[in-house]
Design a protein around this motif. Sequence first.
Motif, mmCIF file in Angstrom:
data_model
loop_
_atom_site.group_PDB
_atom_site.id
_atom_site.type_symbol
_atom_site.label_atom_id
_atom_site.label_comp_id
_atom_site.label_asym_id
_atom_site.label_seq_id
_atom_site.Cartn_x
_atom_site.Cartn_y
_atom_site.Cartn_z
ATOM 1 N N PHE A 5 0.824 -1.156 0.003
ATOM 2 C CA PHE A 5 -0.049 0.028 -0.044
ATOM 3 C C PHE A 5 0.845 1.328 -0.124
ATOM 4 O O PHE A 5 2.138 1.400 0.426
ATOM 5 C CB PHE A 5 -0.706 -0.053 1.343
ATOM 6 N N ALA A 6 0.334 2.213 -0.551
ATOM 7 C CA ALA A 6 0.955 3.692 -0.451
ATOM 8 C C ALA A 6 0.289 4.261 0.604
ATOM 9 O O ALA A 6 -1.047 4.820 0.038
ATOM 10 C CB ALA A 6 1.204 4.247 -1.787
ATOM 11 N N LEU A 7 0.390 4.790 1.501
ATOM 12 C CA LEU A 7 -0.108 5.394 2.710
ATOM 13 C C LEU A 7 -0.649 6.983 2.150
ATOM 14 O O LEU A 7 0.557 7.810 1.748
ATOM 15 C CB LEU A 7 0.694 5.431 4.035
ATOM 16 N N ASN A 8 -1.692 7.244 2.209
ATOM 17 C CA ASN A 8 -2.131 8.614 1.981
ATOM 18 C C ASN A 8 -2.337 9.361 3.345
ATOM 19 O O ASN A 8 -3.184 8.981 4.260
ATOM 20 C CB ASN A 8 -3.564 8.803 1.303
ATOM 21 N N GLN A 9 -1.613 10.306 3.713
ATOM 22 C CA GLN A 9 -1.545 10.834 5.028
ATOM 23 C C GLN A 9 -3.048 11.383 5.433
ATOM 24 O O GLN A 9 -3.464 11.515 6.522
ATOM 25 C CB GLN A 9 -0.357 11.811 5.145
ATOM 26 N N ALA A 57 -5.308 8.558 6.198
ATOM 27 C CA ALA A 57 -4.888 8.078 7.327
ATOM 28 C C ALA A 57 -5.445 8.910 8.731
ATOM 29 O O ALA A 57 -5.949 8.654 9.495
ATOM 30 C CB ALA A 57 -3.361 8.081 7.553
ATOM 31 N N MET A 58 -5.413 10.417 8.415
ATOM 32 C CA MET A 58 -5.838 11.372 9.325
ATOM 33 C C MET A 58 -7.510 11.140 9.433
ATOM 34 O O MET A 58 -8.121 10.956 10.537
ATOM 35 C CB MET A 58 -5.651 12.714 8.795
ATOM 36 N N PHE A 78 -12.244 7.178 14.531
ATOM 37 C CA PHE A 78 -12.609 6.330 15.571
ATOM 38 C C PHE A 78 -12.959 7.374 16.904
ATOM 39 O O PHE A 78 -13.346 6.424 17.926
ATOM 40 C CB PHE A 78 -11.277 5.530 15.804
ATOM 41 N N TYR A 79 -12.768 8.546 16.925
ATOM 42 C CA TYR A 79 -13.010 9.250 17.907
ATOM 43 C C TYR A 79 -14.514 9.752 17.958
ATOM 44 O O TYR A 79 -15.067 10.338 18.984
ATOM 45 C CB TYR A 79 -12.353 10.437 17.985
ATOM 46 N N GLU A 80 -15.092 9.773 16.740
ATOM 47 C CA GLU A 80 -16.477 10.323 16.702
ATOM 48 C C GLU A 80 -17.644 9.519 17.583
ATOM 49 O O GLU A 80 -18.492 10.341 17.924
ATOM 50 C CB GLU A 80 -16.847 10.292 15.091
ATOM 51 N N PRO A 81 -17.517 8.219 17.528
ATOM 52 C CA PRO A 81 -18.731 7.614 18.329
ATOM 53 C C PRO A 81 -18.362 7.368 19.872
ATOM 54 O O PRO A 81 -19.202 6.597 20.461
ATOM 55 C CB PRO A 81 -18.692 6.182 17.468
ATOM 56 N N MET A 82 -17.303 7.810 20.175
ATOM 57 C CA MET A 82 -16.996 7.748 21.761
ATOM 58 C C MET A 82 -17.751 8.337 22.700
ATOM 59 O O MET A 82 -18.635 9.484 22.286
ATOM 60 C CB MET A 82 -15.502 8.032 21.893
ATOM 61 N N GLU A 83 -17.572 7.947 23.835
ATOM 62 C CA GLU A 83 -18.452 8.907 24.952
ATOM 63 C C GLU A 83 -17.869 10.104 25.041
ATOM 64 O O GLU A 83 -16.789 10.268 25.209
ATOM 65 C CB GLU A 83 -18.160 8.080 26.361
ATOM 66 N N PHE A 130 -7.105 -4.315 16.224
ATOM 67 C CA PHE A 130 -7.764 -5.053 15.093
ATOM 68 C C PHE A 130 -7.846 -4.022 13.829
ATOM 69 O O PHE A 130 -8.421 -4.535 12.610
ATOM 70 C CB PHE A 130 -9.293 -5.478 15.129
ATOM 71 N N GLU A 131 -7.709 -2.883 13.795
ATOM 72 C CA GLU A 131 -7.930 -1.941 12.628
ATOM 73 C C GLU A 131 -6.529 -1.929 11.937
ATOM 74 O O GLU A 131 -5.491 -1.723 12.470
ATOM 75 C CB GLU A 131 -8.645 -0.417 12.935
ATOM 76 N N GLU A 132 -6.730 -1.929 10.514
ATOM 77 C CA GLU A 132 -5.501 -1.905 9.770
ATOM 78 C C GLU A 132 -4.724 -0.409 9.724
ATOM 79 O O GLU A 132 -3.482 -0.601 9.788
ATOM 80 C CB GLU A 132 -5.804 -2.050 8.379
ATOM 81 N N ILE A 133 -5.527 0.596 10.124
ATOM 82 C CA ILE A 133 -4.577 1.781 10.039
ATOM 83 C C ILE A 133 -3.745 1.897 11.332
ATOM 84 O O ILE A 133 -2.883 2.693 11.542
ATOM 85 C CB ILE A 133 -5.927 2.908 10.167
ATOM 86 N N PHE A 134 -4.264 1.321 12.548
ATOM 87 C CA PHE A 134 -3.346 1.092 13.552
ATOM 88 C C PHE A 134 -2.214 -0.084 13.592
ATOM 89 O O PHE A 134 -1.747 -0.531 14.538
ATOM 90 C CB PHE A 134 -4.156 1.052 14.928
ATOM 91 N N SER A 135 -2.124 -0.935 12.362
ATOM 92 C CA SER A 135 -1.123 -1.771 12.169
ATOM 93 C C SER A 135 0.372 -1.128 12.442
ATOM 94 O O SER A 135 0.638 -0.170 12.370
ATOM 95 C CB SER A 135 -1.272 -2.738 11.046
ATOM 96 N N LEU A 136 1.118 -2.102 12.875
ATOM 97 C CA LEU A 136 2.624 -1.576 12.938
ATOM 98 C C LEU A 136 3.224 -0.941 11.763
ATOM 99 O O LEU A 136 3.776 0.261 11.700
ATOM 100 C CB LEU A 136 3.528 -2.660 13.665
#
Length: 400
Positions: free
Chosen positions: A237-241, A244-245, A251-256, A383-389
Amino acid sequence: MILRVPDYFDEFECIAGRCRHSCCAGWEVEIDEKTFDYYKAVPGAFGDRLRQNMSEGEEDSFILINNRCPFLNEKNLCDIYTELGEDTLCETCTDYPRVTFTYGNIMERCLGLSCEEACRLIFAEEKPFRIVEREIPDEPVPEQETQYADDTDEPEVDEDEEDVDTREDWEYIREARDYALALLQNREKPLGARLEEYLVFADRVQECLNWEEPWKIEAVIAEMKTEQKLPEYESDFALNQLEAMRERAGFYEPMEILDEEWPGTLAHLLETLAGEDKTEADYIGLHNEFAEFYHDRYYEWEQILCYFTYRHFMRAVYDYRFLSQAKLAVTSFLMIRDMDVVRYLDNGHRYSVEDRVDVARIYAREMEHSEENLENLAEDFDFEEIFSLEQMREQVRAIR
């Protein structure tokens, strides 16, 4: 028992009515059992007022009025403190913003980033983050914690087994955490390179913990100290910054929601940096512009990363999720860094120390005071690919 604290810890003093964001507003104020019983017995008119404004249940607390503690007066001062004295405050009010974590014979304390005055201490100096320690009286251990699972006597140690490693798991994990701090503070390297090394190290430590071989952490540290170059990885893959942002912030939108500032802050962040008309070149260009402006203050970003590392990594003593805490530190930094750019633009290309304090406070106030939010992020990290090493390494490589 050994107490370990940041070297600025004892300098903290609450600024009370001068605080712009009181800890007595916006949050539920829980009352510990001992103080709750005391408040129920206070005589007179003030005692009546206490009892009228307390809620008894699974978690005893004060009943907020217009989202404020009922004892926070118009001058942002505490009526309980004034009427009954400092020693009558509940544990929540006495301790905040101090955070305590205990493992083995160690007690570690720090100041929470959600307090604006604590932030001023954290960002006050350019010198590296430093831990100081001293002996304190042992805290009493609850009786059940001294029992063994099979209710037998404490197992005997064979004195002839001189080669047996008797160190506890927490000693290896703390050694790993302290080495992670050293990696972050190696100012001979660019910040992005430090973060990539930090993530690779955390991944290797995690492998030791996954195999329940914490003693191998020492070998990992020795290897990292002599390694000239981090191993490359195969990627299709070629990461698009910018993408990615967007994904990271999503992932912060549905949080308490803990603080009324947060939803608007997050929405404004996404609109400013990631609106439909924005391109990756725009996103990278804005970050490069801010980095040039902010470069002499990179130590503030370093302090943020050291803060999250010091405060959260030792949770791995109990859950073995060392890599997850590294991802929390890096992800929090990336979110705060995006918030910095937005504040810089909103201010007409200026960014003061008070902006630094305010942005860090807003993020920490929302994220660090909800175990639900922290646990949701930990699951995303797993589990989320964006947070893979690999993808996180790609994200931090772009940092100048």
